[in-house]
Enzyme design. Structure first.
Site, mmCIF file in Angstrom:
data_model
loop_
_atom_site.group_PDB
_atom_site.id
_atom_site.type_symbol
_atom_site.label_atom_id
_atom_site.label_comp_id
_atom_site.label_asym_id
_atom_site.label_seq_id
_atom_site.Cartn_x
_atom_site.Cartn_y
_atom_site.Cartn_z
ATOM 1 N N ARG A 1 -9.806 0.970 8.801
ATOM 2 C CA ARG A 1 -9.338 -0.362 9.156
ATOM 3 C C ARG A 1 -10.364 -1.142 9.959
ATOM 4 O O ARG A 1 -10.112 -2.284 10.323
ATOM 5 C CB ARG A 1 -8.086 -0.217 10.015
ATOM 6 C CG ARG A 1 -6.807 -0.625 9.298
ATOM 7 C CD ARG A 1 -5.694 -0.282 10.256
ATOM 8 N NE ARG A 1 -4.512 -1.037 10.057
ATOM 9 C CZ ARG A 1 -3.417 -0.567 9.462
ATOM 10 N NH1 ARG A 1 -3.409 0.622 8.936
ATOM 11 N NH2 ARG A 1 -2.344 -1.308 9.395
ATOM 12 N N ARG B 1 11.472 -1.047 10.998
ATOM 13 C CA ARG B 1 10.391 -0.684 11.909
ATOM 14 C C ARG B 1 10.309 -1.667 13.074
ATOM 15 O O ARG B 1 10.504 -2.851 12.891
ATOM 16 C CB ARG B 1 9.055 -0.675 11.146
ATOM 17 C CG ARG B 1 8.689 0.683 10.625
ATOM 18 C CD ARG B 1 7.527 0.665 9.683
ATOM 19 N NE ARG B 1 6.340 -0.041 10.146
ATOM 20 C CZ ARG B 1 5.195 -0.068 9.468
ATOM 21 N NH1 ARG B 1 5.106 0.588 8.331
ATOM 22 N NH2 ARG B 1 4.159 -0.737 9.915
ATOM 23 N N ARG C 1 11.856 -5.405 5.077
ATOM 24 C CA ARG C 1 11.616 -3.987 4.745
ATOM 25 C C ARG C 1 12.579 -3.075 5.502
ATOM 26 O O ARG C 1 12.879 -3.296 6.671
ATOM 27 C CB ARG C 1 10.181 -3.611 5.109
ATOM 28 C CG ARG C 1 9.937 -2.105 4.986
ATOM 29 C CD ARG C 1 8.490 -1.733 5.012
ATOM 30 N NE ARG C 1 7.805 -2.158 6.203
ATOM 31 C CZ ARG C 1 6.493 -2.021 6.379
ATOM 32 N NH1 ARG C 1 5.759 -1.495 5.431
ATOM 33 N NH2 ARG C 1 5.935 -2.431 7.498
ATOM 34 N N LYS D 1 0.841 -1.208 0.000
ATOM 35 C CA LYS D 1 0.000 0.000 0.000
ATOM 36 C C LYS D 1 0.876 1.259 0.000
ATOM 37 O O LYS D 1 0.632 2.184 -0.764
ATOM 38 C CB LYS D 1 -0.928 0.028 1.230
ATOM 39 C CG LYS D 1 -1.868 -1.178 1.318
ATOM 40 C CD LYS D 1 -2.798 -1.098 2.512
ATOM 41 C CE LYS D 1 -2.117 -1.105 3.871
ATOM 42 N NZ LYS D 1 -1.372 -2.358 4.198
ATOM 43 N N ARG E 1 -0.182 -8.821 13.436
ATOM 44 C CA ARG E 1 -0.812 -7.812 12.565
ATOM 45 C C ARG E 1 -1.695 -8.490 11.519
ATOM 46 O O ARG E 1 -2.764 -7.989 11.170
ATOM 47 C CB ARG E 1 0.266 -6.956 11.879
ATOM 48 C CG ARG E 1 0.889 -5.940 12.842
ATOM 49 C CD ARG E 1 2.238 -5.444 12.363
ATOM 50 N NE ARG E 1 2.177 -4.701 11.121
ATOM 51 C CZ ARG E 1 3.230 -4.421 10.367
ATOM 52 N NH1 ARG E 1 4.441 -4.828 10.739
ATOM 53 N NH2 ARG E 1 3.098 -3.748 9.254
HETATM 54 P P1 AP5 Z 1 4.913 -1.544 1.842
HETATM 55 O O1 AP5 Z 1 4.556 -0.760 0.621
HETATM 56 O O2 AP5 Z 1 5.670 -0.838 2.904
HETATM 57 O O3 AP5 Z 1 3.605 -2.278 2.432
HETATM 58 P P2 AP5 Z 1 2.335 -1.712 3.176
HETATM 59 O O4 AP5 Z 1 1.146 -2.415 2.611
HETATM 60 O O5 AP5 Z 1 2.301 -0.214 3.144
HETATM 61 O O6 AP5 Z 1 2.614 -2.282 4.618
HETATM 62 P P3 AP5 Z 1 2.573 -1.626 6.068
HETATM 63 O O7 AP5 Z 1 3.286 -2.569 6.971
HETATM 64 O O8 AP5 Z 1 3.082 -0.206 6.066
HETATM 65 O O9 AP5 Z 1 1.081 -1.654 6.368
HETATM 66 P P4 AP5 Z 1 0.448 -1.778 7.703
HETATM 67 O O10 AP5 Z 1 -0.941 -1.607 7.233
HETATM 68 O O11 AP5 Z 1 0.680 -2.936 8.546
HETATM 69 O O12 AP5 Z 1 1.151 -0.643 8.582
HETATM 70 P P5 AP5 Z 1 0.749 0.848 8.957
HETATM 71 O O13 AP5 Z 1 1.962 1.654 8.932
HETATM 72 O O14 AP5 Z 1 -0.444 1.286 8.189
HETATM 73 O O15 AP5 Z 1 5.721 -2.846 1.344
HETATM 74 C C1 AP5 Z 1 6.245 -3.785 2.266
HETATM 75 C C2 AP5 Z 1 7.645 -4.250 1.808
HETATM 76 O O16 AP5 Z 1 7.522 -4.991 0.579
HETATM 77 C C3 AP5 Z 1 8.632 -3.111 1.488
HETATM 78 O O17 AP5 Z 1 9.901 -3.503 1.896
HETATM 79 C C4 AP5 Z 1 8.566 -2.955 -0.048
HETATM 80 O O18 AP5 Z 1 9.788 -2.463 -0.583
HETATM 81 C C5 AP5 Z 1 8.290 -4.391 -0.481
HETATM 82 N N1 AP5 Z 1 7.473 -4.474 -1.681
HETATM 83 C C6 AP5 Z 1 6.415 -3.676 -2.036
HETATM 84 N N2 AP5 Z 1 5.871 -4.096 -3.212
HETATM 85 C C7 AP5 Z 1 6.593 -5.184 -3.592
HETATM 86 C C8 AP5 Z 1 6.529 -6.063 -4.727
HETATM 87 N N3 AP5 Z 1 5.619 -5.912 -5.681
HETATM 88 N N4 AP5 Z 1 7.430 -7.101 -4.798
HETATM 89 C C9 AP5 Z 1 8.376 -7.272 -3.809
HETATM 90 N N5 AP5 Z 1 8.480 -6.458 -2.718
HETATM 91 C C10 AP5 Z 1 7.602 -5.428 -2.617
HETATM 92 O O19 AP5 Z 1 0.246 0.647 10.473
HETATM 93 C C11 AP5 Z 1 1.128 0.394 11.533
HETATM 94 C C12 AP5 Z 1 0.363 0.356 12.857
HETATM 95 O O20 AP5 Z 1 -0.255 1.646 13.095
HETATM 96 C C13 AP5 Z 1 -0.790 -0.649 12.926
HETATM 97 O O21 AP5 Z 1 -0.354 -1.934 13.283
HETATM 98 C C14 AP5 Z 1 -1.694 0.001 13.990
HETATM 99 O O22 AP5 Z 1 -1.196 -0.226 15.281
HETATM 100 C C15 AP5 Z 1 -1.550 1.486 13.693
HETATM 101 N N6 AP5 Z 1 -2.570 1.981 12.746
HETATM 102 C C16 AP5 Z 1 -2.343 2.494 11.506
HETATM 103 N N7 AP5 Z 1 -3.501 2.856 10.928
HETATM 104 C C17 AP5 Z 1 -4.478 2.550 11.822
HETATM 105 C C18 AP5 Z 1 -5.903 2.674 11.784
HETATM 106 N N8 AP5 Z 1 -6.545 3.175 10.721
HETATM 107 N N9 AP5 Z 1 -6.598 2.236 12.863
HETATM 108 C C19 AP5 Z 1 -5.980 1.746 13.944
HETATM 109 N N10 AP5 Z 1 -4.645 1.591 14.039
HETATM 110 C C20 AP5 Z 1 -3.897 1.996 12.988
#
Ligand code: AP5
Length: 213
Positions: free
Chosen positions: A88, A160, A127, A13, A171
């Site tokens: 979410r 991270r 990552r 994402k 997660r």
């Molecule tokens: P990346 O693009 O970073 O993936 P992502 O889907 O953005 O993953 P996140 O871990 O950031 O999502 P998340 O939803 O768990 O975390 P968030 O920060 O929102 O890609 C991942 C890796 O793969 C990278 O290394 C990239 O280079 C690689 N990659 C990408 N595409 C690829 C491909 N095609 N082929 C190979 N490799 C590839 O949330 C963190 C925390 O915040 C949550 O756990 C929660 O505690 C809190 N939080 C955030 N939002 C909320 C909410 N709305 N409500 C409640 N709590 C929340």
């Protein structure tokens, strides 16, 4: 254009959100990035959010909704925005519907990015992110040009805290329990488009561009 990026942790994402943001000149609003900044700056919000984030649990809905109500009213959102990591939960999705209608805005599309679970674990444990500009890398799939240094701003990359295997597994469970029900929620609106998240990052982006255009 108002867009939601939906999908499990690690499906890409953030990676695709950055590309879409550049292509269409609209901001990518990542709730995860906003929360990590609050934690780093040790604000009241950050102190409340930290323990949830460290264990891979969701931060309570009222905190997230209040934060997003303010964010989408900022000037850079005038021509639209990309929601990455929000909503979410069903309660957040309902709050978003209300926020949009109150501000006379319409949701255009929900992109559901799909990647198998074992691939997600490899992606997240490998990552690396830039603590300065937010650029995202992967040690194997998308490495920086110089070992552990950001291509864009030359800052040392970090891993991270929630990218350890045990937290990643939690997660994924939280995603299945609380966020996956949103697939049905948005299917009913006819705005959900499924995107295959496997393969080359640029090929996936080309597919997304086709869908959006
Ligand atoms: P990346 O693009 O970073 O993936 P992502 O889907 O953005 O993953 P996140 O871990 O950031 O999502 P998340 O939803 O768990 O975390 P968030 O920060 O929102 O890609 C991942 C890796 O793969 C990278 O290394 C990239 O280079 C690689 N990659 C990408 N595409 C690829 C491909 N095609 N082929 C190979 N490799 C590839 O949330 C963190 C925390 O915040 C949550 O756990 C929660 O505690 C809190 N939080 C955030 N939002 C909320 C909410 N709305 N409500 C409640 N709590 C929340």
């Amino acid at each position: 254009m108002i867009l939601i990026l939906l999908g499990a942790p690690g499906v890409g994402k953030g990676t695709q959100g950055q590309l879409i943001s550049k292509e269409f000149s609209i901001p990518q609003i990542s709730t995860g990035d906003i929360l990590r900044k609050e934690v780093k700056e040790e604000t009241e919000l950050g102190k409340k959010a930290k323990s949830y984030m460290d264990s891979g649990a969701l931060v309570p809905d009222d905190i997230i909704v209040g934060m997003m109500e303010k964010r989408i009213k900022e000037d850079d959102c005038k021509n639209g925005f990309i929601l990455d990591g929000f909503p979410r939960t069903t309660a957040q999705a309902e709050a978003l519907d209300e926020m949009l209608s109150k501000n006379g805005l319409n949701l255009d599309s929900v992109l559901l990015i799909d990647v198998p679970e074992e691939e997600i674990i490899e992606r997240l444990t490998g990552r690396r992110v830039c603590p300065n500009c937010g650029a995202v890398y992967h040690v194997k799939y998308n490495p920086p040009k110089n070992d552990n240094i950001c291509d864009k701003c030359s800052t040392q990359l970090i891993q991270r805290d929630d990218d350890t295997e045990s937290v990643v597994r939690n997660r994924l469970k939280v995603y299945q329990d609380s966020t996956a029900p949103l697939i049905e929620y948005y299917e009913k609106t006819n705005k959900l488009v499924k995107i295959d998240g496997m393969g080359d990052i640029n090929d996936i982006f080309a597919n997304i561009k086709e869908v959006l255009k």
